[in-house]
Design an enzyme around this catalytic site. Structure first.
Site, PDB file in Angstrom:
ATOM      1  N   HIS A 259      76.120  18.688 -33.457  1.00 37.87           N
ATOM      2  CA  HIS A 259      76.571  17.479 -34.173  1.00 37.87           C
ATOM      3  C   HIS A 259      77.492  16.627 -33.288  1.00 37.87           C
ATOM      4  O   HIS A 259      78.648  16.362 -33.633  1.00 37.87           O
ATOM      5  CB  HIS A 259      77.275  17.882 -35.477  1.00 37.87           C
ATOM      6  CG  HIS A 259      77.270  16.791 -36.512  1.00 37.87           C
ATOM      7  ND1 HIS A 259      77.155  17.027 -37.854  1.00 37.87           N
ATOM      8  CD2 HIS A 259      77.367  15.440 -36.394  1.00 37.87           C
ATOM      9  CE1 HIS A 259      77.183  15.883 -38.526  1.00 37.87           C
ATOM     10  NE2 HIS A 259      77.323  14.899 -37.643  1.00 37.87           N
TER      11      HIS A 259
ATOM     12  N   GLU B 200      76.211  23.813 -41.057  1.00 34.94           N
ATOM     13  CA  GLU B 200      76.922  23.640 -39.786  1.00 34.94           C
ATOM     14  C   GLU B 200      78.251  24.387 -39.834  1.00 34.94           C
ATOM     15  O   GLU B 200      79.044  24.124 -40.749  1.00 34.94           O
ATOM     16  CB  GLU B 200      77.128  22.152 -39.511  1.00 34.94           C
ATOM     17  CG  GLU B 200      75.794  21.438 -39.329  1.00 34.94           C
ATOM     18  CD  GLU B 200      75.921  19.952 -38.988  1.00 34.94           C
ATOM     19  OE1 GLU B 200      77.056  19.451 -38.894  1.00 34.94           O
ATOM     20  OE2 GLU B 200      74.876  19.305 -38.818  1.00 34.94           O
TER      21      GLU B 200
HETATM   22  P1  NAD Z   1      72.315   3.135 -42.440  1.00 34.24           P
HETATM   23  O1  NAD Z   1      72.707   3.257 -43.864  1.00 34.24           O
HETATM   24  O2  NAD Z   1      72.719   1.936 -41.678  1.00 34.24           O
HETATM   25  O3  NAD Z   1      70.734   3.291 -42.294  1.00 34.24           O
HETATM   26  C1  NAD Z   1      69.985   4.222 -43.019  1.00 34.24           C
HETATM   27  C2  NAD Z   1      68.637   3.577 -43.336  1.00 34.24           C
HETATM   28  O4  NAD Z   1      67.833   4.569 -43.965  1.00 34.24           O
HETATM   29  C3  NAD Z   1      68.763   2.396 -44.312  1.00 34.24           C
HETATM   30  O5  NAD Z   1      68.152   1.244 -43.746  1.00 34.24           O
HETATM   31  C4  NAD Z   1      68.021   2.870 -45.555  1.00 34.24           C
HETATM   32  O6  NAD Z   1      67.303   1.831 -46.190  1.00 34.24           O
HETATM   33  C5  NAD Z   1      67.075   3.912 -44.963  1.00 34.24           C
HETATM   34  N1  NAD Z   1      66.555   4.848 -45.938  1.00 34.24           N
HETATM   35  C6  NAD Z   1      67.073   5.220 -47.152  1.00 34.24           C
HETATM   36  N2  NAD Z   1      66.227   6.089 -47.754  1.00 34.24           N
HETATM   37  C7  NAD Z   1      65.182   6.270 -46.909  1.00 34.24           C
HETATM   38  C8  NAD Z   1      64.001   7.037 -46.973  1.00 34.24           C
HETATM   39  N3  NAD Z   1      63.701   7.793 -48.036  1.00 34.24           N
HETATM   40  N4  NAD Z   1      63.141   6.989 -45.924  1.00 34.24           N
HETATM   41  C9  NAD Z   1      63.413   6.218 -44.840  1.00 34.24           C
HETATM   42  N5  NAD Z   1      64.517   5.457 -44.727  1.00 34.24           N
HETATM   43  C10 NAD Z   1      65.386   5.489 -45.749  1.00 34.24           C
HETATM   44  O7  NAD Z   1      72.869   4.466 -41.747  1.00 34.24           O
HETATM   45  P2  NAD Z   1      73.150   4.707 -40.189  1.00 34.24           P
HETATM   46  O8  NAD Z   1      74.565   4.371 -39.896  1.00 34.24           O
HETATM   47  O9  NAD Z   1      72.056   4.101 -39.392  1.00 34.24           O
HETATM   48  O10 NAD Z   1      73.052   6.310 -40.149  1.00 34.24           O
HETATM   49  C11 NAD Z   1      71.789   6.941 -40.243  1.00 34.24           C
HETATM   50  C12 NAD Z   1      71.975   8.445 -40.426  1.00 34.24           C
HETATM   51  O11 NAD Z   1      72.643   8.991 -39.291  1.00 34.24           O
HETATM   52  C13 NAD Z   1      72.840   8.854 -41.634  1.00 34.24           C
HETATM   53  O12 NAD Z   1      72.275  10.026 -42.169  1.00 34.24           O
HETATM   54  C14 NAD Z   1      74.192   9.194 -41.017  1.00 34.24           C
HETATM   55  O13 NAD Z   1      74.924  10.076 -41.793  1.00 34.24           O
HETATM   56  C15 NAD Z   1      73.725   9.819 -39.712  1.00 34.24           C
HETATM   57  N6  NAD Z   1      74.707   9.828 -38.622  1.00 34.24           N
HETATM   58  C16 NAD Z   1      74.774  10.947 -37.880  1.00 34.24           C
HETATM   59  C17 NAD Z   1      75.627  10.980 -36.792  1.00 34.24           C
HETATM   60  C18 NAD Z   1      75.772  12.230 -35.967  1.00 34.24           C
HETATM   61  O14 NAD Z   1      76.847  12.474 -35.451  1.00 34.24           O
HETATM   62  N7  NAD Z   1      74.736  13.006 -35.799  1.00 34.24           N
HETATM   63  C19 NAD Z   1      76.407   9.856 -36.473  1.00 34.24           C
HETATM   64  C20 NAD Z   1      76.298   8.713 -37.275  1.00 34.24           C
HETATM   65  C21 NAD Z   1      75.432   8.706 -38.364  1.00 34.24           C
HETATM   66  C1  MLT Z   2      78.775  10.518 -39.349  1.00 29.09           C
HETATM   67  O1  MLT Z   2      78.167  10.603 -40.413  1.00 29.09           O
HETATM   68  O2  MLT Z   2      79.633   9.654 -39.117  1.00 29.09           O
HETATM   69  C2  MLT Z   2      78.458  11.479 -38.267  1.00 29.09           C
HETATM   70  O3  MLT Z   2      77.590  12.487 -38.683  1.00 29.09           O
HETATM   71  C3  MLT Z   2      79.619  11.999 -37.520  1.00 29.09           C
HETATM   72  C4  MLT Z   2      80.527  12.817 -38.358  1.00 29.09           C
HETATM   73  O4  MLT Z   2      80.073  13.533 -39.221  1.00 29.09           O
HETATM   74  O5  MLT Z   2      81.729  12.713 -38.168  1.00 29.09           O
END
Ligand code: NAD
Ligand code: MLT
Length: 312
Positions: A278, A260
């Site tokens: 993102h 990214e």
């Molecule tokens: P979280 O930790 O609450 O949930 C992640 C889940 O994935 C957990 O329940 C875990 O048990 C599960 N997991 C672990 N290994 C796994 C596997 N091999 N297969 C399937 N599931 C598995 O996290 P969250 O807050 O729900 O965030 C989820 C994802 O979204 C993370 O990668 C986070 O970085 C990303 N995220 C992205 C953005 C964005 O801006 N695009 C924003 C917030 C979070």
């Molecule tokens: C996160 O992991 O919180 C999201 O991807 C957003 C960010 O990277 O700031």
């Protein structure tokens, strides 16, 4: 006086930290790795978002650093082992952007189903084309979630109201959580075989890197749609692009990328792949919520010695 390096320039929500006489907060917006290696020597704490990587080289160069604050959820941009071997705390704000990310995921799914970005672009170019943008309903379709944590469960709760059947693969989720969110836990192969939509909500780790590749896509239903608002490297971008071009995958909506900004634009340039840069966590509400919390966590750590939100 503690010196804190902020590596992004939005100080909204950080008033309590910035006005605190115990801290001197300096902003260096998105420093390069070379710049950061020099800068880091002077600071007791650092605040980062996703763009800045705290590698083992950065940790090695740090002389006074005690605290790395990740203003967000994912900590895959921090070498946690290197940090902990030097006694440096890594803290994040899990949950501060959960709702925003869940809402963005659903926005992308609806956009995919109803061709909203393409029809918008077409009408803006003064074409009245209704024939090419006939969509499909979410009603009655099966949604397969990969990862049933904070965001996965919020997506599930909301899409239940759309009368979707929701199944999930999560090796660590208990039946209680699944039941509460109206989700049936399945194997990964079942998710691939049964889903009309697959949405990724797992962290990036050794078990998820490259999980969606040509072999996995082969196991999916013809015409599946894939959404990724988690982490880019979970998907092999070349394989997904090929699968969309061949029609095996009817469409994809991607918020996160292998690099990214992308260095290889193949996936972004592929038709029927919707992209956002993102943005899933980028709402006013989430940004302020996260900034306030990471500011409080940092103050508590340095002033009261309380370790909160520590990532292990
Ligand atoms: P979280 O930790 O609450 O949930 C992640 C889940 O994935 C957990 O329940 C875990 O048990 C599960 N997991 C672990 N290994 C796994 C596997 N091999 N297969 C399937 N599931 C598995 O996290 P969250 O807050 O729900 O965030 C989820 C994802 O979204 C993370 O990668 C986070 O970085 C990303 N995220 C992205 C953005 C964005 O801006 N695009 C924003 C917030 C979070
Ligand atoms: C996160 O992991 O919180 C999201 O991807 C957003 C960010 O990277 O700031």
């Amino acid at each position: 006086m503690y010196k804190i390096l902020m590596t992004y320039d939005n100080t909204q929500g950080l008033d309590a930290l910035i006005s605190n006489k115990e801290f001197e907060v300096e902003v260096h917006n998105k420093p390069s790795q070379e710049e950061l290696r020099e800068l880091i020597k002077d600071y007791d704490g650092i605040l980062i978002r996703s763009e800045v990587k705290i590698t083992s080289e950065i940790i090695e160069a740090a002389q006074k650093l005690k605290f790395i604050g990740r203003a967000g959820t994912g900590v895959d941009n921090v070498d946690k082992d290197a940090a902990s071997s030097k006694g440096i705390i890594v803290a994040n704000v899990p949950g501060g952007n959960t709702i925003s990310a869940a809402e963005h995921t659903i926005g992308l799914m609806l956009s995919l189903a109803r061709h909203i970005p393409e029809s918008y672009k077409s009408l803006k170019s003064k074409k009245w084309d209704r024939k090419n943008f006939v969509g499909t309903e979410l009603f009655g379709k099966t949604l397969g979630l990969i990862g049933l944590g904070r965001i996965g469960t919020e997506v599930a709760k909301r899409l239940k109201v759309f009368d979707m059947k929701i199944i999930a693969y999560d090796p660590f989720a208990g039946q209680d959580i699944a039941k509460e969110s109206g989700v049936e836990l399945k194997s990964l192969d079942d998710i691939f075989a049964q889903s009309d939509y697959i949405s990724i909500h797992s962290p990036l780790n050794d078990s998820t890197r490259g999980m969606i590749n040509a072999a996995a896509i082969k196991k999916m239903k013809d015409g599946v749609r894939i959404v990724n608002c988690a982490r880019g490297p979970v998907i092999n971008e070349q394989d997904l692009s090929e699968a969309v071009k061949s029609g095996k995958v009817a469409g994809a909506a991607i918020d996160v990328f292998a690099k990214e900004p992308p260095q290889d634009w193949t996936l972004v340039e592929t038709d029927r792949v919707l992209v956002t840069p993102h943005l899933a966590a980028s709402t006013d509400e989430a940004q302020v919520r996260i900034a306030k919390e990471i500011g409080e966590v940092l103050i508590d750590f340095f002033i009261k010695g309380i370790k909160r939100n520590v990532v292990r």
